[in-house]
Scaffold this motif. Structure first.
Motif, PDB file in Angstrom:
ATOM      1  N   PHE A  14       0.852  -1.187   0.000  1.00 31.66           N
ATOM      2  CA  PHE A  14       0.000   0.000   0.000  1.00 31.66           C
ATOM      3  C   PHE A  14       0.889   1.238   0.000  1.00 31.66           C
ATOM      4  O   PHE A  14       1.454   1.613   1.016  1.00 31.66           O
ATOM      5  CB  PHE A  14      -0.888  -0.050   1.252  1.00 31.66           C
ATOM      6  N   GLY A  15       1.033   1.878  -1.163  1.00 27.45           N
ATOM      7  CA  GLY A  15       1.931   3.014  -1.308  1.00 27.45           C
ATOM      8  C   GLY A  15       1.197   4.337  -1.416  1.00 27.45           C
ATOM      9  O   GLY A  15      -0.020   4.430  -1.231  1.00 27.45           O
ATOM     10  N   TYR A  16       1.957   5.388  -1.740  1.00 24.55           N
ATOM     11  CA  TYR A  16       1.421   6.743  -1.799  1.00 24.55           C
ATOM     12  C   TYR A  16       0.236   6.861  -2.758  1.00 24.55           C
ATOM     13  O   TYR A  16      -0.775   7.483  -2.421  1.00 24.55           O
ATOM     14  CB  TYR A  16       2.521   7.729  -2.202  1.00 24.55           C
ATOM     15  N   ASP A  17       0.332   6.271  -3.945  1.00 18.25           N
ATOM     16  CA  ASP A  17      -0.765   6.364  -4.918  1.00 18.25           C
ATOM     17  C   ASP A  17      -2.038   5.721  -4.384  1.00 18.25           C
ATOM     18  O   ASP A  17      -3.134   6.243  -4.581  1.00 18.25           O
ATOM     19  CB  ASP A  17      -0.377   5.718  -6.252  1.00 18.25           C
ATOM     20  N   TYR A  41      -0.527   8.842   9.204  1.00 16.47           N
ATOM     21  CA  TYR A  41       0.165   7.665   8.694  1.00 16.47           C
ATOM     22  C   TYR A  41       1.635   7.764   9.053  1.00 16.47           C
ATOM     23  O   TYR A  41       2.288   8.771   8.763  1.00 16.47           O
ATOM     24  CB  TYR A  41      -0.008   7.589   7.175  1.00 16.47           C
ATOM     25  N   TYR A  42       2.156   6.726   9.716  1.00 15.94           N
ATOM     26  CA  TYR A  42       3.560   6.720  10.115  1.00 15.94           C
ATOM     27  C   TYR A  42       4.063   5.283  10.152  1.00 15.94           C
ATOM     28  O   TYR A  42       3.494   4.438  10.851  1.00 15.94           O
ATOM     29  CB  TYR A  42       3.719   7.367  11.495  1.00 15.94           C
ATOM     30  N   GLU A  43       5.117   5.012   9.405  1.00 15.02           N
ATOM     31  CA  GLU A  43       5.748   3.691   9.368  1.00 15.02           C
ATOM     32  C   GLU A  43       4.736   2.558   9.242  1.00 15.02           C
ATOM     33  O   GLU A  43       4.693   1.652  10.075  1.00 15.02           O
ATOM     34  CB  GLU A  43       6.658   3.500  10.590  1.00 15.02           C
ATOM     35  N   ARG A  44       3.913   2.649   8.215  1.00 15.55           N
ATOM     36  CA  ARG A  44       2.887   1.652   7.888  1.00 15.55           C
ATOM     37  C   ARG A  44       1.781   1.543   8.938  1.00 15.55           C
ATOM     38  O   ARG A  44       1.004   0.595   8.924  1.00 15.55           O
ATOM     39  CB  ARG A  44       3.511   0.274   7.636  1.00 15.55           C
ATOM     40  N   THR A  45       1.693   2.486   9.850  1.00 16.91           N
ATOM     41  CA  THR A  45       0.630   2.494  10.845  1.00 16.91           C
ATOM     42  C   THR A  45      -0.323   3.639  10.556  1.00 16.91           C
ATOM     43  O   THR A  45       0.097   4.775  10.374  1.00 16.91           O
ATOM     44  CB  THR A  45       1.197   2.662  12.270  1.00 16.91           C
ATOM     45  N   PHE A  46      -1.610   3.307  10.490  1.00 17.85           N
ATOM     46  CA  PHE A  46      -2.654   4.315  10.380  1.00 17.85           C
ATOM     47  C   PHE A  46      -3.209   4.569  11.774  1.00 17.85           C
ATOM     48  O   PHE A  46      -3.479   3.631  12.519  1.00 17.85           O
ATOM     49  CB  PHE A  46      -3.822   3.828   9.507  1.00 17.85           C
ATOM     50  N   LEU A  47      -3.387   5.829  12.114  1.00 21.24           N
ATOM     51  CA  LEU A  47      -4.121   6.248  13.304  1.00 21.24           C
ATOM     52  C   LEU A  47      -5.231   7.139  12.786  1.00 21.24           C
ATOM     53  O   LEU A  47      -4.958   8.110  12.079  1.00 21.24           O
ATOM     54  CB  LEU A  47      -3.234   7.030  14.262  1.00 21.24           C
ATOM     55  N   GLN A  48      -6.462   6.797  13.102  1.00 25.00           N
ATOM     56  CA  GLN A  48      -7.567   7.578  12.565  1.00 25.00           C
ATOM     57  C   GLN A  48      -8.581   7.922  13.638  1.00 25.00           C
ATOM     58  O   GLN A  48      -8.942   7.091  14.469  1.00 25.00           O
ATOM     59  CB  GLN A  48      -8.264   6.837  11.427  1.00 25.00           C
ATOM     60  N   TYR A  49      -9.034   9.174  13.559  1.00 23.65           N
ATOM     61  CA  TYR A  49     -10.087   9.707  14.422  1.00 23.65           C
ATOM     62  C   TYR A  49     -11.286   9.953  13.514  1.00 23.65           C
ATOM     63  O   TYR A  49     -11.180  10.676  12.520  1.00 23.65           O
ATOM     64  CB  TYR A  49      -9.595  11.016  15.054  1.00 23.65           C
ATOM     65  N   LEU A  50     -12.422   9.349  13.848  1.00 22.03           N
ATOM     66  CA  LEU A  50     -13.656   9.522  13.080  1.00 22.03           C
ATOM     67  C   LEU A  50     -14.720  10.112  13.995  1.00 22.03           C
ATOM     68  O   LEU A  50     -14.806   9.737  15.167  1.00 22.03           O
ATOM     69  CB  LEU A  50     -14.153   8.173  12.555  1.00 22.03           C
ATOM     70  N   GLU A  51     -15.558  10.990  13.443  1.00 23.07           N
ATOM     71  CA  GLU A  51     -16.634  11.574  14.244  1.00 23.07           C
ATOM     72  C   GLU A  51     -17.871  11.768  13.371  1.00 23.07           C
ATOM     73  O   GLU A  51     -17.774  12.012  12.174  1.00 23.07           O
ATOM     74  CB  GLU A  51     -16.190  12.903  14.867  1.00 23.07           C
ATOM     75  N   GLU A  94      -2.261  13.473   7.245  1.00 19.95           N
ATOM     76  CA  GLU A  94      -0.846  13.817   7.306  1.00 19.95           C
ATOM     77  C   GLU A  94      -0.020  12.545   7.269  1.00 19.95           C
ATOM     78  O   GLU A  94      -0.278  11.607   8.013  1.00 19.95           O
ATOM     79  CB  GLU A  94      -0.521  14.596   8.581  1.00 19.95           C
ATOM     80  N   ASP A  95       0.958  12.530   6.363  1.00 18.23           N
ATOM     81  CA  ASP A  95       1.942  11.463   6.288  1.00 18.23           C
ATOM     82  C   ASP A  95       3.147  11.963   7.068  1.00 18.23           C
ATOM     83  O   ASP A  95       3.776  12.947   6.682  1.00 18.23           O
ATOM     84  CB  ASP A  95       2.310  11.213   4.825  1.00 18.23           C
TER      85      ASP A  95
END
Length: 147
Positions: A14-17, A41-51, A94-95
């Motif tokens: 899973f890359g930038y494109d 996104y950091y070192e293949r880890t997603f952190l997401q906040y949804l509301e 943000e990457d």
């Protein structure tokens, strides 16, 4: 109003494109479903906040959990909130891989958490203080508008 924070590992291919394409679709879906939030996104880890509406956010999370672009999907926290934190952004992004003096604090917090969740520097992604800091830092950038 409801919020949910999760983390996951991205598929190694899973890359930038693919992230850019995912963001475009997510922003469209979120706009149609009155969901807002922030994706880091950091070192293949997603952190997401949804509301948004609790049912809509939980349905979206179920879709994310079933998506093969992610693995090890884990809810960090969820709660009812009085108002949106990211109300003007369908999905801020943000990457944190590049060098960026403006976001060094956020990068430090995320890297601390991804390396050692239990001993992470405070605030961590399960904290509203973390997402408030992320919002303030991202407001000074154009990152949330990447298309």
């Amino acid at each position: 109003m409801f919020c949910l924070v999760y983390k996951s590992q991205s598929n190694p291919l899973f890359g930038y494109d693919q992230i850019k394409e995912m963001l475009e679709k997510a922003r469209e879906f979120n706009k149609e479903n009155a969901i807002t939030g922030c994706l880091l996104y950091y070192e293949r880890t997603f952190l997401q906040y949804l509301e948004g509406n609790q049912i809509d956010v939980l349905k979206l999370f179920d879709r994310i959990n079933a998506d093969d672009r992610h693995s090890d999907v884990r809810i960090l926290c969820h709660s009812h909130i009085d108002e949106r934190k990211f109300k003007s952004w369908d999905m801020a992004y943000e990457d944190l891989m590049g060098e960026n003096d403006h976001l060094q604090f956020l990068k430090l917090l995320v890297s601390s958490y991804t390396a050692e969740p239990i001993g992470a520097i405070e605030p961590n992604p399960s904290s509203m203080h973390f997402w408030n800091a992320a919002k303030r830092l991202l407001e000074g950038k154009e990152s949330h508008r990447i298309k």
